[in-house]
Design a protein around this motif. Structure first.
Motif, PDB file in Angstrom:
ATOM      1  N   VAL A   1     -34.973  14.188   4.190  1.00  0.00           N
ATOM      2  CA  VAL A   1     -34.606  12.916   4.188  1.00  0.00           C
ATOM      3  C   VAL A   1     -35.756  11.905   4.873  1.00  0.00           C
ATOM      4  O   VAL A   1     -36.527  11.187   3.937  1.00  0.00           O
ATOM      5  CB  VAL A   1     -33.268  11.867   4.705  1.00  0.00           C
ATOM      6  N   PHE A   2     -36.020  12.230   5.976  1.00  0.00           N
ATOM      7  CA  PHE A   2     -37.435  11.342   6.882  1.00  0.00           C
ATOM      8  C   PHE A   2     -38.557  12.180   6.195  1.00  0.00           C
ATOM      9  O   PHE A   2     -39.693  10.518   6.022  1.00  0.00           O
ATOM     10  CB  PHE A   2     -37.531  11.662   8.127  1.00  0.00           C
ATOM     11  N   ARG A   3     -39.146  13.133   5.881  1.00  0.00           N
ATOM     12  CA  ARG A   3     -40.391  13.636   4.824  1.00  0.00           C
ATOM     13  C   ARG A   3     -40.060  12.997   3.810  1.00  0.00           C
ATOM     14  O   ARG A   3     -41.503  12.462   3.782  1.00  0.00           O
ATOM     15  CB  ARG A   3     -40.041  15.157   5.079  1.00  0.00           C
ATOM     16  N   LYS A   4     -38.828  13.195   2.906  1.00  0.00           N
ATOM     17  CA  LYS A   4     -39.766  12.390   1.537  1.00  0.00           C
ATOM     18  C   LYS A   4     -40.055  11.467   1.605  1.00  0.00           C
ATOM     19  O   LYS A   4     -40.850  10.019   1.311  1.00  0.00           O
ATOM     20  CB  LYS A   4     -38.489  12.722   1.180  1.00  0.00           C
ATOM     21  N   ALA A   5     -38.861  10.391   2.941  1.00  0.00           N
ATOM     22  CA  ALA A   5     -38.653   9.147   2.677  1.00  0.00           C
ATOM     23  C   ALA A   5     -40.875   8.349   3.070  1.00  0.00           C
ATOM     24  O   ALA A   5     -41.323   7.830   3.022  1.00  0.00           O
ATOM     25  CB  ALA A   5     -38.453   7.933   4.387  1.00  0.00           C
ATOM     26  N   LYS A   6     -41.483   9.362   4.309  1.00  0.00           N
ATOM     27  CA  LYS A   6     -42.386   9.059   4.462  1.00  0.00           C
ATOM     28  C   LYS A   6     -43.356   9.474   3.590  1.00  0.00           C
ATOM     29  O   LYS A   6     -44.169   8.516   3.425  1.00  0.00           O
ATOM     30  CB  LYS A   6     -42.929  10.133   5.847  1.00  0.00           C
ATOM     31  N   ALA A   7     -43.549  10.108   2.618  1.00  0.00           N
ATOM     32  CA  ALA A   7     -44.001  10.517   2.102  1.00  0.00           C
ATOM     33  C   ALA A   7     -43.807   9.713   0.944  1.00  0.00           C
ATOM     34  O   ALA A   7     -45.064   8.969   0.639  1.00  0.00           O
ATOM     35  CB  ALA A   7     -43.465  11.906   1.330  1.00  0.00           C
ATOM     36  N   LYS A   8     -43.181   9.066   0.600  1.00  0.00           N
ATOM     37  CA  LYS A   8     -42.779   8.252  -0.774  1.00  0.00           C
ATOM     38  C   LYS A   8     -43.886   6.420  -0.084  1.00  0.00           C
ATOM     39  O   LYS A   8     -44.126   5.787  -0.656  1.00  0.00           O
ATOM     40  CB  LYS A   8     -41.281   8.013  -0.953  1.00  0.00           C
TER      41      LYS A   8
ATOM     42  N   LEU B   1     -43.909   3.318   6.804  1.00  0.00           N
ATOM     43  CA  LEU B   1     -42.640   3.675   6.534  1.00  0.00           C
ATOM     44  C   LEU B   1     -41.392   2.529   6.917  1.00  0.00           C
ATOM     45  O   LEU B   1     -40.286   2.379   5.805  1.00  0.00           O
ATOM     46  CB  LEU B   1     -42.162   5.040   7.729  1.00  0.00           C
ATOM     47  N   ARG B   2     -41.579   1.915   7.821  1.00  0.00           N
ATOM     48  CA  ARG B   2     -40.817   0.472   8.620  1.00  0.00           C
ATOM     49  C   ARG B   2     -40.528  -0.694   7.124  1.00  0.00           C
ATOM     50  O   ARG B   2     -39.158  -0.836   6.983  1.00  0.00           O
ATOM     51  CB  ARG B   2     -40.919  -0.593   9.122  1.00  0.00           C
ATOM     52  N   GLN B   3     -41.370  -0.631   6.362  1.00  0.00           N
ATOM     53  CA  GLN B   3     -42.094  -1.227   5.303  1.00  0.00           C
ATOM     54  C   GLN B   3     -40.865  -0.259   4.013  1.00  0.00           C
ATOM     55  O   GLN B   3     -39.829  -1.161   3.459  1.00  0.00           O
ATOM     56  CB  GLN B   3     -42.817  -1.839   4.581  1.00  0.00           C
ATOM     57  N   PHE B   4     -40.572   0.251   3.865  1.00  0.00           N
ATOM     58  CA  PHE B   4     -39.708   1.195   3.059  1.00  0.00           C
ATOM     59  C   PHE B   4     -38.915   1.360   3.143  1.00  0.00           C
ATOM     60  O   PHE B   4     -37.326   0.906   2.024  1.00  0.00           O
ATOM     61  CB  PHE B   4     -40.969   2.987   2.828  1.00  0.00           C
ATOM     62  N   VAL B   5     -38.418   1.501   4.327  1.00  0.00           N
ATOM     63  CA  VAL B   5     -36.800   1.575   4.862  1.00  0.00           C
ATOM     64  C   VAL B   5     -36.215   0.669   4.492  1.00  0.00           C
ATOM     65  O   VAL B   5     -34.805   0.153   4.214  1.00  0.00           O
ATOM     66  CB  VAL B   5     -36.417   2.133   6.039  1.00  0.00           C
ATOM     67  N   THR B   6     -36.877  -0.878   5.533  1.00  0.00           N
ATOM     68  CA  THR B   6     -36.462  -2.504   5.078  1.00  0.00           C
ATOM     69  C   THR B   6     -36.360  -2.400   3.958  1.00  0.00           C
ATOM     70  O   THR B   6     -35.087  -3.174   2.831  1.00  0.00           O
ATOM     71  CB  THR B   6     -37.532  -3.346   5.301  1.00  0.00           C
ATOM     72  N   GLU B   7     -36.931  -2.047   2.637  1.00  0.00           N
ATOM     73  CA  GLU B   7     -36.863  -2.224   0.834  1.00  0.00           C
ATOM     74  C   GLU B   7     -35.778  -1.647   0.097  1.00  0.00           C
ATOM     75  O   GLU B   7     -35.110  -2.524  -0.743  1.00  0.00           O
ATOM     76  CB  GLU B   7     -38.288  -2.281   0.076  1.00  0.00           C
ATOM     77  N   ALA B   8     -35.574   0.107   0.859  1.00  0.00           N
ATOM     78  CA  ALA B   8     -34.499   0.187   0.277  1.00  0.00           C
ATOM     79  C   ALA B   8     -33.412  -0.423   0.693  1.00  0.00           C
ATOM     80  O   ALA B   8     -32.477  -0.204   0.221  1.00  0.00           O
ATOM     81  CB  ALA B   8     -35.113   2.464   0.898  1.00  0.00           C
ATOM     82  N   VAL B   9     -33.032  -0.642   2.086  1.00  0.00           N
ATOM     83  CA  VAL B   9     -31.330  -0.760   2.818  1.00  0.00           C
ATOM     84  C   VAL B   9     -31.929  -2.220   2.086  1.00  0.00           C
ATOM     85  O   VAL B   9     -30.069  -2.529   0.944  1.00  0.00           O
ATOM     86  CB  VAL B   9     -31.218  -1.117   3.929  1.00  0.00           C
TER      87      VAL B   9
END
Length: 83
Positions: A11-18, A26-34
């Motif tokens: 999951v981490f690798r997919k999130a990092k790649a996206k 990555l922190r912005q991606f995770v924030t937007e996903a949440v």
């Protein structure tokens, strides 16, 4: 706020790649996903009638199977119908 998250490596690798695909950290991606997940939960909470829609989704494959049997049966020509 800083926090530590634990997630499975795939999951981490997919999130990092996206995140990299979108050109964001990555922190912005995770924030937007949440944020999206919270907004979707809130939208569904505001529409309680939506819970009943799709409640029988698990029966879709069975309905397709039954319809196929019915269709095949109606395609058969019975001997008494030949004349």
């Amino acid at each position: 706020m800083k926090t530590t998250l634990e997630m499975p490596d795939p999951v981490f690798r997919k999130a990092k790649a996206k995140a990299a695909e979108h050109g964001i950290p990555l922190r912005q991606f995770v924030t937007e996903a949440v944020e999206e997940k919270l907004a979707a939960s809130q939208a569904q909470a505001n529409k309680p009638w939506m819970k009943s829609f799709g409640a029988l989704r698990h029966l879709h494959n069975e309905n397709v199977r039954i319809q196929k049997i019915i269709d095949e049966e109606f395609e058969k020509i019975e001997p008494e119908d030949w004349d």
